[in-house]
Design a protein around this motif. Structure first.
Motif, mmCIF file in Angstrom:
data_model
loop_
_atom_site.group_PDB
_atom_site.id
_atom_site.type_symbol
_atom_site.label_atom_id
_atom_site.label_comp_id
_atom_site.label_asym_id
_atom_site.label_seq_id
_atom_site.Cartn_x
_atom_site.Cartn_y
_atom_site.Cartn_z
ATOM 1 N N LEU A 29 -24.391 -40.733 93.586
ATOM 2 C CA LEU A 29 -24.784 -41.863 92.739
ATOM 3 C C LEU A 29 -23.644 -42.309 91.822
ATOM 4 O O LEU A 29 -23.453 -43.495 91.577
ATOM 5 N N PHE A 30 -22.894 -41.355 91.304
ATOM 6 C CA PHE A 30 -21.814 -41.677 90.376
ATOM 7 C C PHE A 30 -20.664 -42.370 91.110
ATOM 8 O O PHE A 30 -20.188 -41.889 92.131
ATOM 9 N N ASP A 31 -20.207 -43.471 90.552
ATOM 10 C CA ASP A 31 -19.025 -44.143 91.077
ATOM 11 C C ASP A 31 -17.805 -43.259 90.849
ATOM 12 O O ASP A 31 -17.746 -42.501 89.870
ATOM 13 N N ASP A 32 -16.828 -43.346 91.738
ATOM 14 C CA ASP A 32 -15.617 -42.534 91.581
ATOM 15 C C ASP A 32 -14.902 -42.820 90.268
ATOM 16 O O ASP A 32 -14.211 -41.953 89.735
ATOM 17 N N LYS A 46 -16.030 -38.639 86.429
ATOM 18 C CA LYS A 46 -16.977 -38.122 87.419
ATOM 19 C C LYS A 46 -16.569 -36.708 87.839
ATOM 20 O O LYS A 46 -17.403 -35.806 87.856
ATOM 21 N N THR A 47 -15.323 -36.526 88.183
ATOM 22 C CA THR A 47 -14.845 -35.225 88.653
ATOM 23 C C THR A 47 -15.090 -34.133 87.618
ATOM 24 O O THR A 47 -15.584 -33.048 87.948
ATOM 25 N N VAL A 111 -21.664 -46.707 87.089
ATOM 26 C CA VAL A 111 -20.251 -46.883 86.738
ATOM 27 C C VAL A 111 -19.970 -46.549 85.278
ATOM 28 O O VAL A 111 -18.830 -46.277 84.915
ATOM 29 N N ASN A 112 -21.002 -46.586 84.436
ATOM 30 C CA ASN A 112 -20.811 -46.295 83.020
ATOM 31 C C ASN A 112 -22.077 -45.676 82.460
ATOM 32 O O ASN A 112 -23.171 -46.161 82.725
ATOM 33 N N LEU A 113 -21.898 -44.610 81.703
ATOM 34 C CA LEU A 113 -23.001 -43.932 81.017
ATOM 35 C C LEU A 113 -22.540 -43.626 79.604
ATOM 36 O O LEU A 113 -21.496 -43.009 79.418
ATOM 37 N N HIS A 114 -23.292 -44.108 78.634
ATOM 38 C CA HIS A 114 -22.927 -43.923 77.225
ATOM 39 C C HIS A 114 -24.150 -43.397 76.488
ATOM 40 O O HIS A 114 -25.226 -43.995 76.564
#
Length: 119
Positions: A29-32, A46-47, A111-114
């Motif tokens: 689900l997480f974008d690179d 992400k990594t 793409v973004n999580l805050h």
């Protein structure tokens, strides 16, 4: 199903995957190029985040979503929500969070999580 309903469902599934330890589904689900801003202001890629989940450095025990709203803008959708996160065996965080999704190759990617504390 509307984009808003699809994103609401996907976000809830993400919470379930986190509590059930389905790290591969989260990684998909997480974008690179994910940007994750923690409540401390620390930025994680992400990594880095997937590595912390795999090593069980950070474990989600329970996530209780209090509310969430989504606004779609074509192939981008923004979700703003409130939830209680119980992590690492007992710590409780009451968070307000923003998730930004974009559709890439017909698949939604986070793409973004805050996150910020207290509500």
């Amino acid at each position: 199903m509307s984009t808003e309903a699809e994103i609401l469902q996907l976000s809830l599934e993400k919470f379930r995957w986190k509590t059930e330890g389905e790290i591969d589904r989260i990684a998909d689900l997480f974008d690179d190029d994910l940007v994750f801003i923690h409540i401390t202001g620390h930025q994680t890629t992400k990594t880095e985040w997937i590595s912390q989940l795999r090593s069980k450095h950070f474990v989600y025990n329970r996530i209780n979503q209090r509310e969430a709203k989504v606004k779609a803008y074509g192939d981008t959708a923004v979700l703003v929500g409130k939830a209680d996160f119980r992590v690492n065996g007992g710590s409780l965080y009451k968070l307000i969070y923003t998730e930004v999704y974009t559709k890439k190759k017909n698949q939604w990617k986070l793409v973004n999580l805050h996150t910020t504390s207290t509500y």
